[in-house]
Design a protein around this motif. Structure first.
Motif, PDB file in Angstrom:
ATOM      1  N   GLN A 154      -3.891   3.635  -4.019  1.00 20.02           N
ATOM      2  CA  GLN A 154      -4.692   2.574  -3.414  1.00 20.02           C
ATOM      3  C   GLN A 154      -4.817   2.768  -1.907  1.00 20.02           C
ATOM      4  N   LEU A 155      -3.756   3.257  -1.274  1.00 17.34           N
ATOM      5  CA  LEU A 155      -3.815   3.559   0.149  1.00 17.34           C
ATOM      6  C   LEU A 155      -4.836   4.658   0.411  1.00 17.34           C
TER       7      LEU A 155
ATOM      8  N   LEU B 244       0.830  -1.210   0.000  1.00 16.24           N
ATOM      9  CA  LEU B 244       0.000   0.000   0.000  1.00 16.24           C
ATOM     10  C   LEU B 244       0.863   1.259   0.000  1.00 16.24           C
TER      11      LEU B 244
ATOM     12  N   ALA C 141      -9.544  -5.600  -0.207  1.00 10.48           N
ATOM     13  CA  ALA C 141      -8.131  -5.198  -0.210  1.00 10.48           C
ATOM     14  C   ALA C 141      -7.247  -6.335   0.288  1.00 10.48           C
TER      15      ALA C 141
ATOM     16  N   ILE D 147      -7.160  -2.619  -5.340  1.00 13.18           N
ATOM     17  CA  ILE D 147      -7.970  -3.166  -4.252  1.00 13.18           C
ATOM     18  C   ILE D 147      -9.435  -3.325  -4.644  1.00 13.18           C
TER      19      ILE D 147
ATOM     20  N   LEU E  50      -4.185  -7.972  -1.683  1.00  7.37           N
ATOM     21  CA  LEU E  50      -2.833  -7.979  -1.109  1.00  7.37           C
ATOM     22  C   LEU E  50      -2.271  -9.391  -1.062  1.00  7.37           C
TER      23      LEU E  50
ATOM     24  N   HIS F 199       1.848   2.044  -3.382  1.00  8.96           N
ATOM     25  CA  HIS F 199       0.739   2.457  -4.248  1.00  8.96           C
ATOM     26  C   HIS F 199      -0.125   3.464  -3.491  1.00  8.96           C
TER      27      HIS F 199
END
Length: 404
Positions: free
Chosen positions: A264-265, A258, A278, A336, A282, A261
């Motif tokens: 995405q976070l 995360l 998510a 995600i 992951l 990215h």
């Protein structure tokens, strides 16, 4: 690709994905030599890995076969690992696997696992409180990701919380054997873990409680079909190893991904309800089962159009399969919102992970709670400076973070 390109160096475990993609682009299983000198057939395409995980000709008892096959090299590390785990679920084939899984699956009931949710949340909150009381920086692995799963599995089993010793020994048990020193470390780790589980079983036999280990001992002592002594010890050890080690890496690898990215976070911070999907992404993107799972060919077979000879060792690369662009479009991108149906992070078929429900719950609570408490969290070092362990379970040595 030359033969030299197929000799895995320790640096591979820092970033295995370019090498795995190169193997995958060849389109077929290929022989690869690992740092300990043993040759394995790497299987990397999703459809081939899926087929291999279901093929009864490919035995899960790879260590056992290695120990008994004079044509294959053996070491004290292999022998100690085999002695400790040869009767565990992950290393058995039917009919023994079928019988043992039937006996222990009831100990992993949805009711028991779901009943842990409030306690898992409480543990997460306690650890986050301790982090918040610090100086604004922390090692996310040492302070959080490695502690929460160990506390959970110890409570589930009903055993003392020997956090530091367990983390050290499980790390050594999963490491890559690259020289005599690492082989000795692995052998000593399995000896310690075997003695530790023997003591735990004795403790719970004399002081049974409402816990998973007591339930397994009760199954062991039933008059009809039951766990024998070796199976009970192997199951207890497997729960200690797999029951926390892979979840540590799910949390640590997941947060590191995360950080890599930020879009995405940011999405997960804005939409915390996405934490469940998510976690699945992951697991697909950079899960702990990397490069994959071991199998032994009990007879000549064909996989993905390639003839695999009897006696060959196979590495079914779950990590490569989960990034196969033929199965997951734009597979090297973290998304995600992605439909991750078909990812192999928890395996497939008869060896599908018994603890998947628990690992998912811990991952959702750990990552969701962390981001709620510290929405400004960020990595304290450049991406290239994080340290990866050299192991058959992919994970970080540490992950320095700034909390605010």
């Amino acid at each position: 690709m030359t033969d030299t390109d197929r000799e895995i160096q320790p640096a591979f475990f820092t970033d295995p994905f370019p090498t795995l993609r190169a193997f995958q682009e060849e389109g077929q299983a290929c022989p690869v030599r690992l740092p300990d000198g043993v040759e394995w057939w790497f299987v990397t395409r999703h459809e081939d890995v899926l087929e291999g995980l279901s093929d009864p000709r490919l035995s899960s008892a790879a260590n056992d076969h290695m120990a008994n096959d004079d044509s294959l090299p053996t070491t004290d590390a292999i022998t100690s690992a085999n002695n400790a785990t040869r009767r565990s679920l992950v290393n058995l084939d039917p009919p023994d696997h079928t019988r043992l899984r039937k006996l222990v699956v009831r100990a992993f009931s949805a009711k028991r696992i779901d009943g842990l949710r409030p306690r898992v949340q409480q543990i997460a909150d306690e650890l986050l409180d301790a982090m918040a009381a610090g100086d604004g920086e922390a090692d996310l692995i040492g302070a959080y990701a490695s502690v929460l799963p160990i506390r959970v599995i110890c409570e589930l089993l009903g055993v003392p919380e020997d956090h530091d010793a367990l983390r050290e020994k499980t790390g050594a048990a999963f490491q890559v054997v690259k020289d005599d020193a690492s082989a000795d470390d692995m052998a000593r780790a399995f000896t310690w873990l075997t003695e530790y589980t023997t003591r735990l079983i004795a403790l719970k036999h004399d002081n049974p409680g409402d816990d998973l280990l007591s339930d397994l001992i009760a199954v062991h002592e039933e008059d009809n079909d039951r766990l024998d002594d070796e199976e009970l010890a192997a199951m207890a050890l497997t729960l200690l190893l797999a029951g926390h080690e892979t979840t540590v890496q799910l949390i640590g690898n997941g947060m590191n991904a995360l950080f890599d990215h930020p879009d995405q976070l940011a999405m997960l911070l804005e939409r915390p309800g996405l934490v469940r999907t998510a976690v699945e992404e992951l697991l697909r993107y950079d899960g702990p089962t990397n490069p994959g799972v071991a199998r032994y060919a009990t007879e000549d077979t064909t996989l993905g159009g390639v003839r695999i000879p009897r006696g060959a060792l196979l590495l079914l690369s779950v990590a490569a399969a989960n990034r196969d662009p033929a199965r997951f479009p734009d597979a090297d991108r973290l998304d995600i919102m992605r439909d991750t149906t078909g990812h192999l992070g928890f395996g497939h078929g008869i060896h599908y992970c018994l603890g998947a429900r628990l690992a998912r719950m811990e991952g959702e609570i750990a990552i969701g709670s962390l981001l709620r408490r510290f929405p400004g969290i960020r990595r304290a070092v450049p991406a290239g400076d994080v340290q990866w362990r050299l192991g058959m379970v992919r994970g970080l040595v540490s992950l320095p973070v700034i909390l605010r």
